[in-house]
Design an enzyme around this catalytic site. Structure first.
Site, short mmCIF file in Angstrom:
data_model
loop_
_atom_site.label_atom_id
_atom_site.label_comp_id
_atom_site.label_asym_id
_atom_site.label_seq_id
_atom_site.Cartn_x
_atom_site.Cartn_y
_atom_site.Cartn_z
N THR A 125 10.07 -27.91 44.65
CA THR A 125 11.48 -28.21 44.93
C THR A 125 11.75 -28.34 46.43
O THR A 125 11.17 -27.62 47.24
CB THR A 125 12.36 -27.09 44.33
OG1 THR A 125 12.06 -26.97 42.94
CG2 THR A 125 13.83 -27.37 44.50
N GLU A 126 12.66 -29.27 46.74
CA GLU A 126 13.06 -29.48 48.14
C GLU A 126 14.59 -29.52 48.21
O GLU A 126 15.25 -29.68 47.19
CB GLU A 126 12.49 -30.81 48.65
CG GLU A 126 10.97 -30.84 48.60
CD GLU A 126 10.39 -32.14 49.12
OE1 GLU A 126 11.17 -33.07 49.44
OE2 GLU A 126 9.15 -32.21 49.21
N PRO A 127 15.14 -29.45 49.43
CA PRO A 127 16.61 -29.49 49.53
C PRO A 127 17.21 -30.73 48.85
O PRO A 127 18.25 -30.64 48.22
CB PRO A 127 16.85 -29.51 51.04
CG PRO A 127 15.66 -28.83 51.63
CD PRO A 127 14.51 -29.16 50.73
N ILE A 156 11.49 -21.09 46.75
CA ILE A 156 10.11 -20.89 46.30
C ILE A 156 9.86 -19.41 45.96
O ILE A 156 9.88 -18.53 46.83
CB ILE A 156 9.11 -21.40 47.36
CG1 ILE A 156 9.42 -22.89 47.68
CG2 ILE A 156 7.66 -21.23 46.89
CD1 ILE A 156 9.51 -23.82 46.47
N GLN A 337 30.04 -8.35 25.64
CA GLN A 337 31.26 -8.23 24.83
C GLN A 337 31.23 -6.96 23.97
O GLN A 337 32.22 -6.25 23.85
CB GLN A 337 31.38 -9.48 23.93
CG GLN A 337 32.75 -9.69 23.34
CD GLN A 337 33.79 -10.02 24.42
OE1 GLN A 337 33.46 -10.33 25.55
NE2 GLN A 337 35.05 -9.88 24.06
N ILE A 338 30.07 -6.69 23.38
CA ILE A 338 29.94 -5.50 22.53
C ILE A 338 30.11 -4.23 23.36
O ILE A 338 30.66 -3.23 22.88
CB ILE A 338 28.58 -5.54 21.77
CG1 ILE A 338 28.62 -6.66 20.73
CG2 ILE A 338 28.26 -4.19 21.13
CD1 ILE A 338 27.27 -6.99 20.08
N GLY A 340 32.15 -3.98 25.76
CA GLY A 340 33.53 -3.91 26.24
C GLY A 340 33.56 -3.74 27.76
O GLY A 340 32.71 -4.31 28.47
N GLY A 341 34.50 -2.94 28.25
CA GLY A 341 34.63 -2.74 29.71
C GLY A 341 33.37 -2.17 30.31
O GLY A 341 33.01 -2.49 31.46
N GLU A 364 12.30 -24.14 36.33
CA GLU A 364 11.24 -24.73 35.50
C GLU A 364 11.82 -25.73 34.50
O GLU A 364 11.43 -25.79 33.35
CB GLU A 364 10.39 -23.63 34.83
CG GLU A 364 9.76 -22.71 35.88
CD GLU A 364 8.44 -22.06 35.49
OE1 GLU A 364 7.79 -22.54 34.54
OE2 GLU A 364 8.08 -21.08 36.16
C1 LIG Z 1 15.53 -18.14 41.67
C2 LIG Z 1 14.87 -19.49 41.68
C3 LIG Z 1 13.49 -19.57 41.70
C4 LIG Z 1 12.87 -20.82 41.79
N1 LIG Z 1 11.51 -20.88 41.94
C5 LIG Z 1 10.92 -22.08 42.23
C6 LIG Z 1 9.54 -22.14 42.57
O1 LIG Z 1 8.83 -21.14 42.59
N2 LIG Z 1 9.02 -23.35 42.90
C7 LIG Z 1 9.76 -24.50 42.91
O2 LIG Z 1 9.23 -25.56 43.23
N3 LIG Z 1 11.09 -24.47 42.56
C8 LIG Z 1 11.69 -23.29 42.24
N4 LIG Z 1 13.02 -23.23 41.93
C9 LIG Z 1 13.79 -24.46 41.92
C10 LIG Z 1 14.27 -24.87 40.55
O3 LIG Z 1 13.19 -25.33 39.77
C11 LIG Z 1 15.39 -25.90 40.73
O4 LIG Z 1 16.52 -25.19 41.22
C12 LIG Z 1 15.72 -26.66 39.46
O5 LIG Z 1 14.67 -27.51 39.09
C13 LIG Z 1 17.01 -27.49 39.60
O6 LIG Z 1 17.00 -28.25 40.75
P1 LIG Z 1 18.27 -28.20 41.73
O7 LIG Z 1 18.55 -26.76 42.01
O8 LIG Z 1 18.01 -29.08 42.89
O9 LIG Z 1 19.46 -28.75 40.87
P2 LIG Z 1 19.86 -30.30 40.68
O10 LIG Z 1 18.66 -31.08 40.32
O11 LIG Z 1 20.66 -30.74 41.87
O12 LIG Z 1 20.78 -30.20 39.41
C14 LIG Z 1 22.17 -29.85 39.48
C15 LIG Z 1 22.75 -30.08 38.08
O13 LIG Z 1 22.66 -31.45 37.73
C16 LIG Z 1 21.98 -31.58 36.49
N5 LIG Z 1 21.21 -32.82 36.48
C17 LIG Z 1 20.31 -33.25 37.40
N6 LIG Z 1 19.79 -34.42 37.03
C18 LIG Z 1 20.37 -34.75 35.83
C19 LIG Z 1 20.25 -35.83 34.93
N7 LIG Z 1 19.39 -36.83 35.15
N8 LIG Z 1 20.99 -35.83 33.81
C20 LIG Z 1 21.84 -34.80 33.55
N9 LIG Z 1 22.01 -33.74 34.37
C21 LIG Z 1 21.28 -33.71 35.49
C22 LIG Z 1 21.10 -30.34 36.38
O14 LIG Z 1 20.73 -30.06 35.04
C23 LIG Z 1 22.02 -29.29 36.98
O15 LIG Z 1 22.93 -28.87 36.00
C24 LIG Z 1 13.66 -21.99 41.80
C25 LIG Z 1 15.05 -21.90 41.71
C26 LIG Z 1 15.66 -20.68 41.68
C27 LIG Z 1 17.17 -20.63 41.66
#
Ligand SMILES: Cc1cc2nc3c(=O)[nH]c(=O)nc-3n(C[C@H](O)[C@H](O)[C@H](O)COP(=O)(O)OP(=O)(O)OC[C@H]3O[C@@H](n4cnc5c(N)ncnc54)[C@H](O)[C@@H]3O)c2cc1C
Length: 384
Positions: A125-127, A156, A337-338, A340-341, A364
């Site tokens: 994953t990337e920004p 990551i 829910q079960i 409660g508070g 994933e």
């Molecule tokens: C705690 C944590 C641990 C992680 N660990 C790892 C790791 O070890 N290595 C790694 O590489 N990554 C890791 N990730 C990244 C993770 O896999 C991604 O966050 C995930 O794949 C979603 O990508 P995104 O956050 O960029 O969301 P986006 O892709 O921006 O998605 C945002 C929303 O848009 C929806 N969406 C996107 N495209 C479509 C489409 N074509 N149709 C319909 N809906 C769509 C998505 O379902 C989501 O609801 C981790 C993330 C977290 C939060």
């Protein structure tokens, strides 16, 4: 496939004891401190859990997929941070090397990953590229006997602890899709690699994620997984197929735990002169949770068996992860829910577990991406 039922039973029994006697009692402290105690990490290493799915010839336990999900059904009852600790070594961090690595790469890394002496992370994953992983921008440019990596990886898992990363990067600058992506093994101490500040997350304290930044990071050509350019995305997708089954099993386990906690609370808590478990509307929530967690368990076991038979389980793994993670969210919600508070304050584990399990619908493969995978596979199969 279960190779030897008695051996598996003994392993599951040991893990269940660890969960009940060491992990669950430590959960609240782990959530408070954001750290898993070193004594617990050492115990998990001693039991071989870091090498659960690493082949025996490299010092792991070499479990089959069916055996692995059975262990996950037991380990996953504890707060997910404990599983996360061993997850990358067994799953996404090591599987690329196991599935597609050269013999030299396997021999160099797998024994240290199996013992837990080395921690591996998976950096896809990337920004700017999450669900659309194939559009990733991290570059790997060939320069003599090395590739020079530039880019940032986000979220990551285990990055703050990792000694080695499997990194997906673009070797063919002319492409913008999966074809130009290769997988690399990158040591943490490689000059040009740095780790960002650990992320502040909604839950799963004790499990850490961070950015991994590559700034002119020189990686020897020998570290390209499988020794070939352009197949890294395929490696990543195979790794995720297996990972999805593991996550689905963990969702079943933690759902069963939350349901057991909710049932215990319902039997103990009295309102209108009787235990709330006697109320049929409470029983409906318990029953729906029981039926759905049982369905998810059955799906996971079936998909694991098919994978062990050597069948392509891309669709089944996606179905299992989609259903089990969504089911887990519904069970968490009903369990609050079960309570409660009491379910909304942190005296009970459910307040924390509710936040912890939210992640399973996101990483994933988000639920939406899994729906797309399943739909696409159905159409592909119909046209064959
Ligand atoms: C705690 C944590 C641990 C992680 N660990 C790892 C790791 O070890 N290595 C790694 O590489 N990554 C890791 N990730 C990244 C993770 O896999 C991604 O966050 C995930 O794949 C979603 O990508 P995104 O956050 O960029 O969301 P986006 O892709 O921006 O998605 C945002 C929303 O848009 C929806 N969406 C996107 N495209 C479509 C489409 N074509 N149709 C319909 N809906 C769509 C998505 O379902 C989501 O609801 C981790 C993330 C977290 C939060």
């Amino acid at each position: 496939m279960i190779r030897d039922q008695a051996t598996l039973d003994a392993l599951v029994e040991t893990v269940s004891r660890l969960v009940a006697e060491r992990l669950i009692p430590a959960e609240a402290a782990v959530a408070e401190t954001d750290e898993i105690p070193p004594a617990i990490i050492a115990e998990m290493k001693r039991l071989g859990l870091f090498g659960l799915s690493i082949p025996e010839e490299y010092g792991g336990l070499g479990v089959t997929m069916e055996e692995e999900v059975n262990v996950a059904f037991a380990l996953g009852r504890a707060a997910p941070a404990f599983r996360s600790l061993i997850a990358t070594n067994n799953g996404i961090g090591s599987q690329g090397i196991i599935m597609d690595g050269t013999p030299e790469q396997k021999a160099k890394y797998l024994p240290a990953l199996a013992s837990g002496e080395m921690i591996a992370s998976f950096a896809l994953t990337e920004p700017e590229s999450g669900s659309d992983a194939a559009s990733l921008r991290t570059r790997a440019t060939r320069d003599g006997d090395a590739y020079v990596l530039n880019g940032t990886k986000r979220f990551i898992t285990n990055a703050p602890e990792a000694d080695v990363f499997t990194v997906m990067a673009r070797t063919d600058a002319a492409t913008t899709d999966a074809r130009g992506i290769s997988a690399f093994i990158v040591g943490r101490d490689t000059p040009g690699l740095s780790i960002g500040k650990p992320d502040r997350k909604m839950g799963q304290r004790g499990a850490h994620t961070a950015d991994v930044i590559f700034d002119n990071c020189r990686v020897p050509c020998a570290n390209i997984i499988g020794g070939r350019e352009g197949v890294g995305f395929k490696t990543a997708m195979k790794v995720l197929d297996k990972g999805r089954l593991h996550i689905a099993a963990v969702c079943v386990a933690i759902a069963e735990r939350m349901l057991a906690d909710a049932l215990a609370y319902a039997l103990e808590r009295k309102q209108f002169g009787q235990p709330i478990a006697e109320f049929q509307l409470i029983q409906a929530m318990l029953a729906d949770s029981k039926a759905e967690s049982y369905a998810a368990r059955s799906m996971v076991v079936d998909a694991a068996r098919r994978r062990d038979e050597g069948r392509d389980v891309g669709t089944e793994a996606a179905c299992a992860k989609l259903f089990a993670s969504e089911m887990c969210g519904r069970v968490a919600d009903r369990a609050v829910q079960i309570h409660g508070g009491a379910g909304y304050v942190s005296d009970y584990a459910i307040e924390r577990l509710y936040r912890d399990v939210r992640l399973f619908r996101i990483f994933e493969g988000t639920s939406q991406i899994l729906q797309l995978v399943i739909g696409r596979n159905m159409i592909r199969d119909a046209r064959r």
